[in-house]
Write a protein that holds these residues in place. Structure first.
Motif, PDB file in Angstrom:
ATOM      1  N   ASP A  50      11.164  19.023   6.054  1.00 31.26           N
ATOM      2  CA  ASP A  50      11.082  17.579   6.247  1.00 31.26           C
ATOM      3  C   ASP A  50       9.622  17.236   6.525  1.00 31.26           C
ATOM      4  OD1 ASP A  50      11.740  14.946   6.441  1.00 31.26           O
ATOM      5  OD2 ASP A  50      12.952  15.127   8.259  1.00 31.26           O
ATOM      6  N   SER A  51       9.219  16.015   6.185  1.00 36.95           N
ATOM      7  CA  SER A  51       7.833  15.599   6.405  1.00 36.95           C
ATOM      8  C   SER A  51       7.737  14.085   6.294  1.00 36.95           C
ATOM      9  CB  SER A  51       6.899  16.257   5.386  1.00 36.95           C
ATOM     10  OG  SER A  51       7.200  15.805   4.069  1.00 36.95           O
ATOM     11  N   TYR A  52       6.644  13.542   6.812  1.00 36.02           N
ATOM     12  CA  TYR A  52       6.328  12.137   6.566  1.00 36.02           C
ATOM     13  C   TYR A  52       4.819  11.947   6.535  1.00 36.02           C
ATOM     14  CZ  TYR A  52       5.334  11.377  11.601  1.00 36.02           C
ATOM     15  OH  TYR A  52       4.813  11.441  12.870  1.00 36.02           O
ATOM     16  N   TYR A  53       4.400  10.908   5.821  1.00 39.70           N
ATOM     17  CA  TYR A  53       3.029  10.419   5.901  1.00 39.70           C
ATOM     18  C   TYR A  53       3.098   8.899   5.842  1.00 39.70           C
ATOM     19  CZ  TYR A  53       3.121   9.691   0.800  1.00 39.70           C
ATOM     20  OH  TYR A  53       3.437   9.278  -0.471  1.00 39.70           O
ATOM     21  N   VAL A  54       2.028   8.228   6.225  1.00 42.26           N
ATOM     22  CA  VAL A  54       2.050   6.780   6.392  1.00 42.26           C
ATOM     23  C   VAL A  54       1.047   6.106   5.457  1.00 42.26           C
ATOM     24  CG1 VAL A  54       2.784   6.927   8.802  1.00 42.26           C
ATOM     25  CG2 VAL A  54       0.339   6.856   8.243  1.00 42.26           C
ATOM     26  N   SER A  55       1.241   4.795   5.281  1.00 41.07           N
ATOM     27  CA  SER A  55       0.300   3.954   4.537  1.00 41.07           C
ATOM     28  C   SER A  55       0.213   2.611   5.233  1.00 41.07           C
ATOM     29  CB  SER A  55       0.760   3.753   3.087  1.00 41.07           C
ATOM     30  OG  SER A  55       0.811   4.964   2.378  1.00 41.07           O
ATOM     31  N   PRO A  56      -1.004   2.074   5.408  1.00 42.03           N
ATOM     32  CA  PRO A  56      -1.132   0.756   6.041  1.00 42.03           C
ATOM     33  C   PRO A  56      -0.734  -0.364   5.090  1.00 42.03           C
ATOM     34  CG  PRO A  56      -3.267   1.549   5.332  1.00 42.03           C
ATOM     35  CD  PRO A  56      -2.294   2.653   5.049  1.00 42.03           C
ATOM     36  N   GLY A  57      -0.373  -1.505   5.665  1.00 45.93           N
ATOM     37  CA  GLY A  57      -0.102  -2.682   4.853  1.00 45.93           C
ATOM     38  C   GLY A  57      -1.391  -3.253   4.276  1.00 45.93           C
ATOM     39  N   THR A  58      -1.252  -4.272   3.435  1.00 42.77           N
ATOM     40  CA  THR A  58      -2.421  -4.837   2.750  1.00 42.77           C
ATOM     41  C   THR A  58      -2.742  -6.261   3.210  1.00 42.77           C
ATOM     42  OG1 THR A  58      -0.977  -5.595   0.944  1.00 42.77           O
ATOM     43  CG2 THR A  58      -2.022  -3.431   0.702  1.00 42.77           C
ATOM     44  N   THR A  59      -2.091  -6.728   4.280  1.00 43.55           N
ATOM     45  CA  THR A  59      -2.361  -8.077   4.773  1.00 43.55           C
ATOM     46  C   THR A  59      -3.264  -8.009   6.003  1.00 43.55           C
ATOM     47  OG1 THR A  59      -0.454  -8.165   6.276  1.00 43.55           O
ATOM     48  CG2 THR A  59      -0.066  -8.751   3.969  1.00 43.55           C
ATOM     49  N   THR A  60      -3.708  -9.178   6.449  1.00 44.27           N
ATOM     50  CA  THR A  60      -4.586  -9.244   7.625  1.00 44.27           C
ATOM     51  C   THR A  60      -3.859  -8.862   8.900  1.00 44.27           C
ATOM     52  OG1 THR A  60      -4.086 -11.609   7.825  1.00 44.27           O
ATOM     53  CG2 THR A  60      -6.061 -10.990   6.570  1.00 44.27           C
ATOM     54  N   ALA A  61      -2.524  -8.780   8.862  1.00 44.31           N
ATOM     55  CA  ALA A  61      -1.767  -8.385  10.056  1.00 44.31           C
ATOM     56  C   ALA A  61      -1.919  -6.901  10.370  1.00 44.31           C
ATOM     57  CB  ALA A  61      -0.284  -8.725   9.877  1.00 44.31           C
ATOM     58  N   THR A  62      -2.414  -6.126   9.412  1.00 46.58           N
ATOM     59  CA  THR A  62      -2.614  -4.695   9.610  1.00 46.58           C
ATOM     60  C   THR A  62      -4.071  -4.417   9.950  1.00 46.58           C
ATOM     61  OG1 THR A  62      -0.858  -4.141   8.051  1.00 46.58           O
ATOM     62  CG2 THR A  62      -2.480  -2.431   8.512  1.00 46.58           C
ATOM     63  N   ASN A  63      -4.274  -3.606  10.983  1.00 45.73           N
ATOM     64  CA  ASN A  63      -5.628  -3.215  11.353  1.00 45.73           C
ATOM     65  C   ASN A  63      -5.687  -1.697  11.528  1.00 45.73           C
ATOM     66  OD1 ASN A  63      -4.597  -2.651  13.990  1.00 45.73           O
ATOM     67  ND2 ASN A  63      -4.880  -4.801  14.539  1.00 45.73           N
ATOM     68  N   PHE A  64      -6.825  -1.209  12.035  1.00 47.18           N
ATOM     69  CA  PHE A  64      -7.040   0.230  12.132  1.00 47.18           C
ATOM     70  C   PHE A  64      -5.993   0.918  13.004  1.00 47.18           C
ATOM     71  CE2 PHE A  64      -9.059   3.790  14.468  1.00 47.18           C
ATOM     72  CZ  PHE A  64      -9.253   4.653  13.405  1.00 47.18           C
ATOM     73  N   THR A  65      -5.567   0.292  14.075  1.00 49.66           N
ATOM     74  CA  THR A  65      -4.666   0.942  15.027  1.00 49.66           C
ATOM     75  C   THR A  65      -3.201   0.629  14.816  1.00 49.66           C
ATOM     76  OG1 THR A  65      -4.973  -0.885  16.589  1.00 49.66           O
ATOM     77  CG2 THR A  65      -6.440   1.023  16.809  1.00 49.66           C
TER      78      THR A  65
END
Length: 562
Positions: A366-381
């Motif tokens: 099992d595994s996971y990885y993440v991706s940030p959103g593309t709107t201004t609501a998403t930031n570095f943290t």
């Protein structure tokens, strides 16, 4: 990926093996090596139908290698490996591994541990090999060239077989490794092995590794462009070029990627006699990679830091366009993986005349990885994003019977079956840096099931005491089906791929002539194939940087001749 490929590399290969041949090219291989991976028979490397390179435990220990990639790269002719935690300086233990042999890569080299396939049930990735503790390794055998006649799918470029230690006496050992600089890490391992008078043998191993990562291993490169006015002059960038040679600047780095991994291995043996034994075992590994604050090398002309988003940036009159905070993000962390491994079998005699080997292995990953959103609501943290989870399983089983047919022939015949399952899901999250605790729904999912059943036969024909011919082949029957559903984006819907079946026959003919006690001549010709992975066929469309990856449920196996 959409077309079946066929590559004609050569019609025959003739190689010289001796004190100035194979031993010079790979000093880890000696004339005294006993190898099994080239023909499924224990034999002197000079009599094997391929130029087997062997890296044994003494060589591994002397080299200071901490992972399998370090033990192989630059030590085995035509073999290359990096990424995915394959090297001790690489903290991306859950990332994609790049490897090749004789120019064949991306799942076209079969990776195994004790004869069990290490390719996962999703994309066919072999990150499992980077998690094998080297303290458990007896030797690594590398067989170049097409090997599907014995090993089936994926063995186009060759085979890498990691063979673990079998206890011969009581041994208790511990080790601690401290790395510095770009290899900053702490590695602890402990091992116990014992063989008892009643025929029982036991091996237990534990390893734990913490690594700090290396900030400058992921530089942020901004190409020189022509857009904008260039009115915002900055300094601090480091002149470089893009991969195509165009001028660019290193404007920062994505920071260190700290992480950890640990594993537990156990093996049990019961010797019926000197030549026959049952064995079983269990292994567990878990690894995680995190993230840390990125570094921006750029400042304004007066020395003050560059803002989070700045337009019309230029260095020494070269336009860099817009520099934003997201330019510096490592956007795939945190990531995590875990693996359970169960195995068992028999290796020994049936009566006086028959040699039997049975091997069964089950991997649950099992595994996971993440991706940030593309709107201004998403930031570095934090903020909205997605988490890709890829649970998958593989089940491999094989049985082979060897026996002499008169004085001139030794036959091996066998059956094998391999089953792989993928259960991939993409979840929406409201905090992309905390994927396990912030899932809000399922954007898409895909399931894939594939199975390969095979029958193989090999005849070792002793023409003269010095001349041996190997002739054999393998018939593989591949069956697959899958389904995918996409609820966000385009196209939306459920896509079902009904069961279909393909088959492949992989013959091979090899000859070995023992010229002297220190030199052999070899020649071989054969075919190989590679079945597409469940990910290749059934994964929903994925964008990786500027690339759009689209699976094709109608992919056919690749074929090669060499």
């Amino acid at each position: 990926m959409r077309n079946t490929s066929k590559t004609l590399i050569a019609t025959a290969v003739l190689s010289t093996v001796g004190a100035m041949g194979e031993s010079t090219a790979a000093e880890d291989t000696t004339m005294r090596d006993v190898v099994v991976s080239a023909s499924l028979i224990e034999q002197n490397s000079l009599d094997a139908p391929a130029s087997v390179s062997v890296v044994n435990s003494d060589r591994i220990e002397a080299s200071g290698a901490t992972r399998v990639g370090e033990a192989l790269t630059a030590k085995v002719p035509s073999f290359y490996m990096r990424g995915g935690g394959s090297l001790g300086t690489d903290s991306r233990v859950n990332g994609a591994m790049v490897y090749s042999m004789r120019g064949q890569s991306l799942g076209r080299v079969k990776m195994m541990i004790d004869g069990l396939n290490l390719a996962d049930g999703s994309s066919g990735g072999v990150s499992s090999i980077s998690k094998i503790p080297l303290t458990e390794v007896e030797r690594i055998e590398v067989v170049p060239g097409v090997s599907s006649a014995l090993y089936g799918s994926d063995a186009i470029g060759g085979v890498v077989n990691v063979i673990t230690k079998v206890p011969t006496k009581r041994e208790i050992s511990t080790s601690y490794t401290q790395g510095f600089g770009d290899g900053d890490r702490k590695v602890f391992s402990a091992n116990y092995r014992d063989r008892f008078e009643n025929g029982v043998a036991l091996a237990l191993g534990f390893t734990h590794e913490d690594f700090s990562g290396y900030a400058k291993s992921a530089g942020v490169v901004q190409a020189v462009g022509t857009t904008g006015t260039g009115a915002t002059a900055v300094k601090g960038g480091i002149l470089t070029t893009t991969v195509s040679g165009a001028p660019a600047y290193i404007i920062g780095d994505q920071a260190a990627l700290p992480g950890w991994q640990w594993g537990l291995n156990s093996k049990f043996y019961y010797n019926l006699d000197a030549k026959s034994k049952f064995f079983a075992g269990f292994g567990y590994t878990e690894a995680q990679t995190g993230y840390s604050q990125f570094h921006n090398y750029l400042t304004l002309a007066n020395g003050s830091p560059l803002g989070s988003t700045t337009n019309n940036v230029s260095i020494n009159g070269s336009k860099l366009g817009t520099i934003s905070e997201s330019s510096y993000w490592n956007s795939s962390n945190p990531n995590w993986s875990r693996e359970y491994r169960y195995f068992g079998g028999y290796d020994g005699k049936i009566g006086k005349d028959y040699d039997l080997k049975v091997n069964v292995g089950y991997f649950d990953r099992d595994s996971y990885y993440v991706s940030p959103g593309t709107t201004t609501a998403t930031n570095f943290t934090g903020g909205p994003g997605t988490s890709v989870n890829s649970p998958n399983t593989t089940l491999d089983a094989s049985a082979q019977l060897g026996f002499a047919l008169g004085d001139k022939h030794y036959l091996i015949t066998g059956l094998s079956s391999s089953v792989s399952r993928m259960r991939r899901s993409v979840y929406a999250t409201n905090a992309w840096r905390d994927p396990e605790g912030s899932q809000t729904g399922t954007n898409e999912w895909s399931n894939g099931d594939s199975r390969i059943d095979a029958l193989f036969l090999q005849d070792q024909f002793f023409v003269t005491p010095a001349w041996t011919v190997y002739a054999g082949g393998r018939f593989d029957r591949w069956t697959t089906s899958g389904v995918a559903q996409k609820t966000v984006g385009s196209p939306i819907g459920t896509f079902t791929s009904p069961e279909r079946t393909e088959s492949a026959f992989s013959p091979k003919l090899s000859t070995v002539y023992r010229v002297t006690e220190i030199m052999s001549l070899r020649g071989s010709i054969g075919t190989a194939f590679r079945a597409p992975t469940n990910y290749d066929m059934y994964a929903t469309p994925t964008k990786m940087g500027t690339r759009l990856l689209i699976a094709d449920a109608n992919l056919k196996p690749e074929k090669a001749q060499a």
